[in-house]
Design an enzyme around this catalytic site. Structure first.
Site, PDB file in Angstrom:
ATOM      1  N   ASP A  68      47.855 -49.082  80.256  1.00 41.73           N
ATOM      2  CA  ASP A  68      47.288 -49.800  79.123  1.00 41.73           C
ATOM      3  C   ASP A  68      45.766 -49.808  79.171  1.00 41.73           C
ATOM      4  O   ASP A  68      45.152 -49.363  80.140  1.00 41.73           O
ATOM      5  CB  ASP A  68      47.819 -51.243  79.089  1.00 41.73           C
ATOM      6  CG  ASP A  68      47.837 -51.913  80.467  1.00 41.73           C
ATOM      7  OD1 ASP A  68      47.059 -51.489  81.345  1.00 41.73           O
ATOM      8  OD2 ASP A  68      48.614 -52.851  80.662  1.00 41.73           O
ATOM      9  N   ASN A 137      53.352 -64.128  83.091  1.00 40.37           N
ATOM     10  CA  ASN A 137      54.420 -64.511  82.167  1.00 40.37           C
ATOM     11  C   ASN A 137      55.562 -63.497  82.160  1.00 40.37           C
ATOM     12  O   ASN A 137      56.376 -63.476  81.245  1.00 40.37           O
ATOM     13  CB  ASN A 137      53.870 -64.724  80.752  1.00 40.37           C
ATOM     14  CG  ASN A 137      53.212 -63.471  80.184  1.00 40.37           C
ATOM     15  OD1 ASN A 137      53.269 -62.398  80.787  1.00 40.37           O
ATOM     16  ND2 ASN A 137      52.601 -63.601  79.017  1.00 40.37           N
ATOM     17  N   HIS A 139      55.305 -60.138  82.088  1.00 42.92           N
ATOM     18  CA  HIS A 139      55.122 -58.893  81.337  1.00 42.92           C
ATOM     19  C   HIS A 139      54.920 -57.698  82.268  1.00 42.92           C
ATOM     20  O   HIS A 139      54.458 -57.841  83.393  1.00 42.92           O
ATOM     21  CB  HIS A 139      53.968 -59.013  80.330  1.00 42.92           C
ATOM     22  CG  HIS A 139      52.597 -59.137  80.924  1.00 42.92           C
ATOM     23  ND1 HIS A 139      51.711 -60.124  80.548  1.00 42.92           N
ATOM     24  CD2 HIS A 139      51.922 -58.398  81.852  1.00 42.92           C
ATOM     25  CE1 HIS A 139      50.578 -59.974  81.207  1.00 42.92           C
ATOM     26  NE2 HIS A 139      50.687 -58.927  82.011  1.00 42.92           N
ATOM     27  N   GLU A 144      54.065 -58.123  76.182  1.00 42.25           N
ATOM     28  CA  GLU A 144      54.122 -59.570  76.286  1.00 42.25           C
ATOM     29  C   GLU A 144      55.524 -60.079  75.929  1.00 42.25           C
ATOM     30  O   GLU A 144      56.338 -59.352  75.342  1.00 42.25           O
ATOM     31  CB  GLU A 144      53.081 -60.188  75.345  1.00 42.25           C
ATOM     32  CG  GLU A 144      51.629 -59.844  75.694  1.00 42.25           C
ATOM     33  CD  GLU A 144      51.057 -60.696  76.822  1.00 42.25           C
ATOM     34  OE1 GLU A 144      51.794 -61.004  77.774  1.00 42.25           O
ATOM     35  OE2 GLU A 144      49.866 -61.051  76.759  1.00 42.25           O
TER      36      GLU A 144
END
Length: 256
Positions: A68, A137, A139, A144
């Protein structure tokens, strides 16, 4: 094949992670390797540089793809992923710069850049070995919570939790400075285009999401849980990240 390795010593974890990559290069000198940024891979990258300097492992035929990159950040910014990868790894190796692939952070059309990146991965016949870490979280890359399993490389809106985590880690000084979007490989991209995956997780703060990743049914709320469906994924954990795993999972793990 799903293998879980749990390390009592964090330095041994990093050595093992680096060895996976070095062994892949030895097996196939023109391998395509996938990389991640953030805190998790840093020690591994230091060991890869040390190996190159001491053992002369050559990277000149290696092709790389990163998971990313932020949108609307200057490539020269110290927190851009291209800058981090060069500073922490690529600048210290004999890798061909033309074979380094990271989404363009300053593209005038991020959606088109995401499509181009997806196509580039496919034209390359995928990735031989992909390094992945898990976010606070749950990911993977910047997929996400709520990202569907069939997602390809796309522009992701970063959650407030992710943005605050970037500030907490002193990556950016304020919310205004933090990029709000990123171009990321999708879940389907990772599952279908990566031949082998090494998922690395360590630290107490990763214990809960590591448990969800390994023990929950694959779901969009913890996109790392979709890795359970990959045919060749190894999980490399330290004892703190593994501290909440149930007895059944721990029995299947290899303690090192």
């Amino acid at each position: 094949m799903r293998e879980i390795y749990i390390f009592k010593d964090l330095q041994d974890l990093h050595k093992f992670s680096a060895k996976q990559i070095i062994d892949q290069i030895k097996i196939k000198k023109d391998s395509t390797l996938g990389f991640a940024t953030g805190k998790t891979p840093l020690k591994t990258y230091q060991l890869l540089v040390k190996d190159h300097q001491e053992n002369k492992t050559s990277w000149k035929d290696i092709t790389s793809f990163n998971l990313d990159e932020f949108v609307d950040i200057d490539p020269s910014h110290p927190e851009s992923f291209i800058k981090q990868m060069k500073s922490n790894l690529f600048d210290h190796l004999d890798i061909n710069e033309q074979k380094i692939n990271i989404p363009k952070s300053n593209s005038s059309n991020p959606d088109q850049e995401a499509l181009n990146y997806e196509n580039k991965i496919r034209k390359n016949n995928g990735i031989d070995l992909q390094f992945i870490s898990i976010g606070v979280n749950g990911h993977i890359a910047y997929n996400e919570p709520g990202t569907p399993k069939d997602s390809l490389t796309h522009v992701s809106n970063l959650t407030k939790e992710t943005i605050l985590d970037l500030i907490a880690k002193n990556k950016f000084s304020s919310i205004d400075e933090v990029p709000k979007k990123a171009i990321t490989m999708g879940v389907k991209t990772i599952l279908n285009q990566c031949k082998k995956i090494m998922m690395v997780s360590f630290g107490k703060e990763k214990a809960q999401v590591t448990k969800q990743m390994l023990e929950d049914k694959p779901n969009e709320n913890v996109t790392a849980s979709f890795l359970q469906e990959h045919p060749n994924c190894i999980y490399i954990l330290d004892k703190e990240a593994a501290s909440l795993l149930n007895e059944e999972t721990l029995k299947k793990a290899k303690w090192i």
